[in-house]
Design a protein around this motif. Structure first.
Motif, PDB file in Angstrom:
ATOM      1  N   GLU A   5     -12.032   2.264  -2.251  1.00  0.00           N
ATOM      2  CA  GLU A   5     -11.852   2.201  -3.702  1.00  0.00           C
ATOM      3  C   GLU A   5     -10.475   1.656  -4.077  1.00  0.00           C
ATOM      4  OE1 GLU A   5     -12.925   5.130  -2.060  1.00  0.00           O
ATOM      5  OE2 GLU A   5     -14.987   4.504  -2.419  1.00  0.00           O
ATOM      6  N   GLU A   6      -9.494   1.900  -3.229  1.00  0.00           N
ATOM      7  CA  GLU A   6      -8.129   1.441  -3.490  1.00  0.00           C
ATOM      8  C   GLU A   6      -8.002  -0.077  -3.501  1.00  0.00           C
ATOM      9  OE1 GLU A   6      -4.245   2.957  -1.636  1.00  0.00           O
ATOM     10  OE2 GLU A   6      -5.809   4.271  -0.842  1.00  0.00           O
ATOM     11  N   ILE A   7      -8.866  -0.762  -2.759  1.00  0.00           N
ATOM     12  CA  ILE A   7      -8.773  -2.216  -2.623  1.00  0.00           C
ATOM     13  C   ILE A   7      -8.747  -2.894  -3.989  1.00  0.00           C
ATOM     14  CG2 ILE A   7     -10.032  -4.283  -1.872  1.00  0.00           C
ATOM     15  CD1 ILE A   7     -10.924  -2.695   0.583  1.00  0.00           C
ATOM     16  N   PHE A   8      -9.577  -2.427  -4.899  1.00  0.00           N
ATOM     17  CA  PHE A   8      -9.719  -3.097  -6.189  1.00  0.00           C
ATOM     18  C   PHE A   8      -8.634  -2.703  -7.190  1.00  0.00           C
ATOM     19  CE2 PHE A   8     -13.790  -2.972  -4.038  1.00  0.00           C
ATOM     20  CZ  PHE A   8     -14.036  -4.333  -3.950  1.00  0.00           C
ATOM     21  N   THR A   9      -7.724  -1.810  -6.792  1.00  0.00           N
ATOM     22  CA  THR A   9      -6.599  -1.431  -7.659  1.00  0.00           C
ATOM     23  C   THR A   9      -5.290  -2.039  -7.178  1.00  0.00           C
ATOM     24  OG1 THR A   9      -6.114   0.579  -6.397  1.00  0.00           O
ATOM     25  CG2 THR A   9      -7.718   0.772  -8.199  1.00  0.00           C
ATOM     26  N   LEU A  10      -5.355  -2.859  -6.128  1.00  0.00           N
ATOM     27  CA  LEU A  10      -4.140  -3.451  -5.565  1.00  0.00           C
ATOM     28  C   LEU A  10      -3.533  -4.498  -6.495  1.00  0.00           C
ATOM     29  CD1 LEU A  10      -5.244  -4.018  -1.861  1.00  0.00           C
ATOM     30  CD2 LEU A  10      -3.710  -2.252  -2.720  1.00  0.00           C
ATOM     31  N   ASN A  11      -2.234  -4.663  -6.356  1.00  0.00           N
ATOM     32  CA  ASN A  11      -1.518  -5.717  -7.053  1.00  0.00           C
ATOM     33  C   ASN A  11      -1.961  -7.056  -6.460  1.00  0.00           C
ATOM     34  OD1 ASN A  11       0.432  -7.637  -7.799  1.00  0.00           O
ATOM     35  ND2 ASN A  11       2.080  -6.140  -7.765  1.00  0.00           N
ATOM     36  N   PRO A  12      -2.319  -8.047  -7.277  1.00  0.00           N
ATOM     37  CA  PRO A  12      -2.778  -9.340  -6.743  1.00  0.00           C
ATOM     38  C   PRO A  12      -1.716 -10.079  -5.932  1.00  0.00           C
ATOM     39  CG  PRO A  12      -3.123  -9.207  -9.125  1.00  0.00           C
ATOM     40  CD  PRO A  12      -2.387  -7.977  -8.719  1.00  0.00           C
ATOM     41  N   ASN A  13      -0.454  -9.676  -6.017  1.00  0.00           N
ATOM     42  CA  ASN A  13       0.619 -10.350  -5.285  1.00  0.00           C
ATOM     43  C   ASN A  13       0.885  -9.753  -3.904  1.00  0.00           C
ATOM     44  OD1 ASN A  13       1.118 -12.160  -7.391  1.00  0.00           O
ATOM     45  ND2 ASN A  13       2.371 -10.645  -8.441  1.00  0.00           N
ATOM     46  N   GLU A  14       0.098  -8.772  -3.483  1.00  0.00           N
ATOM     47  CA  GLU A  14       0.307  -8.165  -2.162  1.00  0.00           C
ATOM     48  C   GLU A  14       0.156  -9.229  -1.086  1.00  0.00           C
ATOM     49  OE1 GLU A  14       1.503  -5.302  -1.778  1.00  0.00           O
ATOM     50  OE2 GLU A  14       0.916  -4.203  -3.555  1.00  0.00           O
ATOM     51  N   ARG A  15       1.048  -9.199  -0.101  1.00  0.00           N
ATOM     52  CA  ARG A  15       1.002 -10.166   1.005  1.00  0.00           C
ATOM     53  C   ARG A  15       0.690  -9.504   2.341  1.00  0.00           C
ATOM     54  NH1 ARG A  15       2.889 -15.172  -0.623  1.00  0.00           N
ATOM     55  NH2 ARG A  15       4.064 -15.162  -2.561  1.00  0.00           N
ATOM     56  N   LEU A  16       1.157  -8.276   2.533  1.00  0.00           N
ATOM     57  CA  LEU A  16       0.901  -7.536   3.772  1.00  0.00           C
ATOM     58  C   LEU A  16       0.154  -6.251   3.428  1.00  0.00           C
ATOM     59  CD1 LEU A  16       4.156  -8.667   4.304  1.00  0.00           C
ATOM     60  CD2 LEU A  16       3.381  -7.851   6.495  1.00  0.00           C
ATOM     61  N   VAL A  17      -1.010  -6.061   4.062  1.00  0.00           N
ATOM     62  CA  VAL A  17      -1.813  -4.875   3.785  1.00  0.00           C
ATOM     63  C   VAL A  17      -2.247  -4.240   5.105  1.00  0.00           C
ATOM     64  CG1 VAL A  17      -3.979  -4.048   2.766  1.00  0.00           C
ATOM     65  CG2 VAL A  17      -2.653  -5.785   1.588  1.00  0.00           C
ATOM     66  N   HIS A  18      -2.077  -2.933   5.195  1.00  0.00           N
ATOM     67  CA  HIS A  18      -2.568  -2.169   6.343  1.00  0.00           C
ATOM     68  C   HIS A  18      -3.764  -1.359   5.861  1.00  0.00           C
ATOM     69  CE1 HIS A  18      -2.503   0.313   9.984  1.00  0.00           C
ATOM     70  NE2 HIS A  18      -2.802   1.308   9.165  1.00  0.00           N
ATOM     71  N   LEU A  19      -4.927  -1.580   6.489  1.00  0.00           N
ATOM     72  CA  LEU A  19      -6.120  -0.820   6.130  1.00  0.00           C
ATOM     73  C   LEU A  19      -6.237   0.370   7.078  1.00  0.00           C
ATOM     74  CD1 LEU A  19      -8.671  -3.718   5.493  1.00  0.00           C
ATOM     75  CD2 LEU A  19      -7.291  -2.472   3.838  1.00  0.00           C
ATOM     76  N   ALA A  20      -6.156   1.567   6.531  1.00  0.00           N
ATOM     77  CA  ALA A  20      -6.186   2.786   7.330  1.00  0.00           C
ATOM     78  C   ALA A  20      -7.600   3.338   7.466  1.00  0.00           C
ATOM     79  CB  ALA A  20      -5.262   3.826   6.710  1.00  0.00           C
ATOM     80  N   PHE A  21      -8.591   2.509   7.207  1.00  0.00           N
ATOM     81  CA  PHE A  21      -9.992   2.898   7.366  1.00  0.00           C
ATOM     82  C   PHE A  21     -10.725   1.733   8.017  1.00  0.00           C
ATOM     83  CE2 PHE A  21      -9.622   0.790   3.328  1.00  0.00           C
ATOM     84  CZ  PHE A  21     -10.740  -0.021   3.247  1.00  0.00           C
TER      85      PHE A  21
END
Length: 135
Positions: free
Chosen positions: A10-26
């Motif tokens: 659910e968090e994916i769709f609340t992210l800032n569009p400018n994020e460059r590095l993302v760690h998915l903990a699931f």
């Protein structure tokens, strides 16, 4: 340098569009990866724990490659999501990489030594070396 830690789908769709590095903990599904790239069009790196990275389909790996997004293996050691949603790579690590680079050390040696000392994955060290400290 900061890595955005994402704990739920659910968090994916609340992210800032400018994020460059993302760690998915699931463990992400194909739909989650597509949603992430759509939500964050400027994304450069998706980091997954080792066990989750092995389960990513070849089609998703190819999709990320076509989008020029690196799929890296790694963990965010000691990070508590309830305190901060970002994992900050210590400036001392970036300084260490800069120092070793100016000393003329080989890239492989820098990756090996810094990853051992900082618990960062060698692939992430290579990304930092190329992104933060251009040759």
């Amino acid at each position: 340098m900061r890595i955005r830690v994402v704990s739920t789908r659910e968090e994916i769709f609340t992210l800032n569009p400018n994020e460059r590095l993302v760690h998915l903990a699931f463990r992400p599904s194909n739909k989650d990866i597509f949603g992430l790239v759509e939500t964050c069009p400027r994304i450069e790196v998706v980091q997954l724990p080792k066990s989750y990275k092995r389960t990513v389909s070849k089609s998703i790996a190819m999709f990320l490659q076509m989008q020029r997004v690196q799929l890296l293996e790694g963990d965010v050691w000691g990070h508590r999501k309830d305190i901060n949603e970002y994992y900050a790579i210590p400036s001392s690590v970036i300084e260490k990489i800069k120092d070793m680079k100016t000393e003329g050390k080989a890239a492989e040696e820098i990756e090996r030594k810094v990853s051992r000392e900082s618990k960062l994955n060698p692939e992430m060290v290579a990304y930092i070396m190329n992104k933060e400290i251009p040759a």
